[in-house]
Design a protein around this motif. Sequence first.
Motif, PDB file in Angstrom:
ATOM      1  N   PRO A   1      54.163 -50.084  54.424  1.00 14.95           N
ATOM      2  CA  PRO A   1      53.179 -49.114  54.531  1.00 14.95           C
ATOM      3  C   PRO A   1      52.723 -48.706  52.970  1.00 14.95           C
ATOM      4  CG  PRO A   1      55.002 -48.464  55.759  1.00 14.95           C
ATOM      5  CD  PRO A   1      55.600 -49.687  54.838  1.00 14.95           C
TER       6      PRO A   1
ATOM      7  N   TYR B   1      59.210 -44.276  55.964  1.00 16.85           N
ATOM      8  CA  TYR B   1      58.476 -45.157  54.715  1.00 16.85           C
ATOM      9  C   TYR B   1      58.435 -44.201  53.591  1.00 16.85           C
ATOM     10  CZ  TYR B   1      54.419 -42.616  56.607  1.00 16.85           C
ATOM     11  OH  TYR B   1      53.408 -41.642  56.856  1.00 16.85           O
TER      12      TYR B   1
ATOM     13  N   TYR C   1      52.991 -43.043  62.063  1.00 14.52           N
ATOM     14  CA  TYR C   1      51.965 -43.816  61.101  1.00 14.52           C
ATOM     15  C   TYR C   1      50.665 -43.096  61.246  1.00 14.52           C
ATOM     16  CZ  TYR C   1      55.739 -47.258  60.854  1.00 14.52           C
ATOM     17  OH  TYR C   1      57.141 -47.923  60.467  1.00 14.52           O
TER      18      TYR C   1
ATOM     19  N   HIS D   1      49.741 -46.141  50.588  1.00 17.50           N
ATOM     20  CA  HIS D   1      49.013 -44.951  51.010  1.00 17.50           C
ATOM     21  C   HIS D   1      47.720 -45.294  50.094  1.00 17.50           C
ATOM     22  CE1 HIS D   1      47.711 -40.655  49.799  1.00 17.50           C
ATOM     23  NE2 HIS D   1      47.355 -40.721  50.992  1.00 17.50           N
TER      24      HIS D   1
ATOM     25  N   TRP E   1      48.140 -49.565  63.401  1.00 18.46           N
ATOM     26  CA  TRP E   1      49.646 -49.236  63.419  1.00 18.46           C
ATOM     27  C   TRP E   1      50.112 -49.338  65.015  1.00 18.46           C
ATOM     28  CZ3 TRP E   1      52.363 -50.027  59.652  1.00 18.46           C
ATOM     29  CH2 TRP E   1      51.982 -49.812  58.049  1.00 18.46           C
TER      30      TRP E   1
ATOM     31  N   LEU F   1      46.883 -44.400  55.414  1.00 20.28           N
ATOM     32  CA  LEU F   1      48.095 -45.190  55.316  1.00 20.28           C
ATOM     33  C   LEU F   1      48.033 -46.466  56.230  1.00 20.28           C
ATOM     34  CD1 LEU F   1      51.256 -44.783  54.918  1.00 20.28           C
ATOM     35  CD2 LEU F   1      51.358 -44.796  57.158  1.00 20.28           C
ATOM     36  N   THR F   2      48.248 -47.652  55.283  1.00 18.68           N
ATOM     37  CA  THR F   2      47.725 -49.083  55.628  1.00 18.68           C
ATOM     38  C   THR F   2      48.785 -49.839  55.471  1.00 18.68           C
ATOM     39  OG1 THR F   2      45.815 -50.361  55.335  1.00 18.68           O
ATOM     40  CG2 THR F   2      46.601 -49.337  53.413  1.00 18.68           C
ATOM     41  N   PRO F   3      49.063 -50.947  56.278  1.00 19.90           N
ATOM     42  CA  PRO F   3      49.991 -52.110  56.018  1.00 19.90           C
ATOM     43  C   PRO F   3      49.508 -52.709  54.596  1.00 19.90           C
ATOM     44  CG  PRO F   3      48.695 -52.665  57.926  1.00 19.90           C
ATOM     45  CD  PRO F   3      48.423 -51.331  57.331  1.00 19.90           C
TER      46      PRO F   3
ATOM     47  N   HIS G   1      56.931 -55.410  56.145  1.00 18.94           N
ATOM     48  CA  HIS G   1      56.732 -54.145  56.508  1.00 18.94           C
ATOM     49  C   HIS G   1      56.578 -53.170  55.344  1.00 18.94           C
ATOM     50  CE1 HIS G   1      56.467 -50.720  59.061  1.00 18.94           C
ATOM     51  NE2 HIS G   1      57.612 -50.308  58.906  1.00 18.94           N
TER      52      HIS G   1
ATOM     53  N   ASN H   1      43.113 -48.301  61.244  1.00 25.93           N
ATOM     54  CA  ASN H   1      44.414 -48.137  60.909  1.00 25.93           C
ATOM     55  C   ASN H   1      45.318 -47.601  61.865  1.00 25.93           C
ATOM     56  OD1 ASN H   1      45.220 -49.169  58.165  1.00 25.93           O
ATOM     57  ND2 ASN H   1      43.446 -48.285  57.698  1.00 25.93           N
TER      58      ASN H   1
END
Length: 514
Positions: free
Chosen positions: A486, A76, A381, A488, A329, A492-494, A484, A325
């Motif tokens: 990711p 990512y 992740y 910051h 993930w 780290l989060t979707p 998808h 998170n």
Amino acid sequence: MDQVVVVARLICTLATVVLISNALWKLLGRPYVVARSLQRQGIRGPPYRFAVGSLLEARRMLKLAPGALDANCHDYAPVVYPFFQKWTADYGKTFLFWWGPTPCIFSTDMELVKKMLADTNLFQTVHYFNPSFESVLGKGMLLLDGDDWKRHLKVIHPKFNEEKLKSMSTLVLEGTRQMMEGWYTQIQNSNTDQAEIDMMHDSDELTQGVIGQLILGVNNKAYREFCIPAKEIYELLVHGMKDPPIPGFRYLPTRRNRRLAKLDKFCTSKIMQIMEARLAKGSYGEGLLGLMLEAYASDNKALSIEEIVAECKTFFMAGQDTTANLLTWAMFLLSNYPQWQKNVREEILRECPEEGEAPSTNVLKKLKLLNMFVLETLRLYNPAPFILRKTACDTNVSNIKVAKGTRIMIPVGMLHRDKEVWGPDSNEFNPMRFDKGNNISSMLAFSYGPRVCIGRDFGRIEVMSVMVMILRRFAFSLSPKYVHRPRHRVVLTPKYGLPLIVKNLQLDGPDHYD
Ligand code: HEM
């Protein structure tokens, strides 16, 4: 009278001169001196731009980055921090960049990184580029150093030993049941055997309940009254990271700063109410708060009231979003790799067939596939992709002279993909790489050295327990709506949540709990 005016003018002029020289030193002099000194030692980096440092260049690269990735792509960096990727390619494993006028050394040199994390005297903790963190959490262990940090650790550590963690399954049980009941209801209402849920949202709710109870040691609405403002404070602090790096910005009466101050006051008063009631009864109660109150009441007052309040907030901020998170993930990967989902479920049904209960820590240890799966989630992740430090004085590390106050940025997410350590498939999902326990010492998900995360076992056990309970009853796949991307934001989060399709594996519903 005239003399008074003259003296006042003189003081004002002197103060102005001091302020201007200080600003000029920080904005022009220091960047020149620091960059030159490091350049002579072979440490290069993007050029310093007046006041903004490297931030505009970083922002420009971020704007050009792709909007999303394929769900099977786990590299990512090109969408989340393309600038760090580019600067590493241009200037090597260790380089200098500028967070506004503040010099930051960025390093993916594992040996150097471990040296810095091991030395807590020279490399101290620092707020995450948002000084408001200090106003809220300043007296909690995340931001303390030296003897104060040791004193707090001594009081709090017993809460996280293995024996104590055994009883945590009850904290997880209730929240997971509630979450599953919600899913059963949604499935029933859909008149099919499946429904769409947002796992990010559900993980968030569940982990708030668990950490709220861990901190306060109560299972009633009191922990909700603490968690709701605490969560909003956390969100405001995260937003504050985008503020311009202007000294004193946190004191400006902006709408956000005023809201933050109000919520912080409210949250503090909630904790104080609970503490006062307990002290009046002469019983300290359960949870982390109970342990800290006992320390407060002891002869040497190991922690002050102010410090206890800061620790309650610190543990919420450090432990809630990270765990939410990690769970999210893990569920993303589980939904994306159906064969792994099947294998992990079979292992769970084989090793802990008992229904209706959260698994004990002994049972969790037996779940080899699940353990490797969570490790691989933490590698690819990791919820905390950066660790920050600052130098306490002018220092010399691995023959590099670094000036006092220099920030050190450790990109854990990039270190976890180092091909020299993890092999050519370092960007691929492959939990079997942990089969023989290899490379565990290169995992920095919970940091390294004396300041390693105190809640690491708690967080891991929580996530694994929830997964055991939900995998027994449901199958998961990614919703076609999932994007998808990711992102910051401290963790780290979707970016767009995690919509999943949950399918009921059993014909009987919630009654099955009893
Ligand atoms: C499960 C996911 C978690 C991850 C990935 C994680 C990661 C980390 C990392 C990388 C640090 C070091 C930060 C630094 O030095 O700047 C840290 C520290 C800390 N974490 Fe966690 N954490 C997790 C869960 C938790 C939980 C559940 C709790 C509380 C119950 C917690 C409480 C803390 C505290 C208090 C510190 C500061 C420790 C110290 O400075 O001595 N964390 N965590």
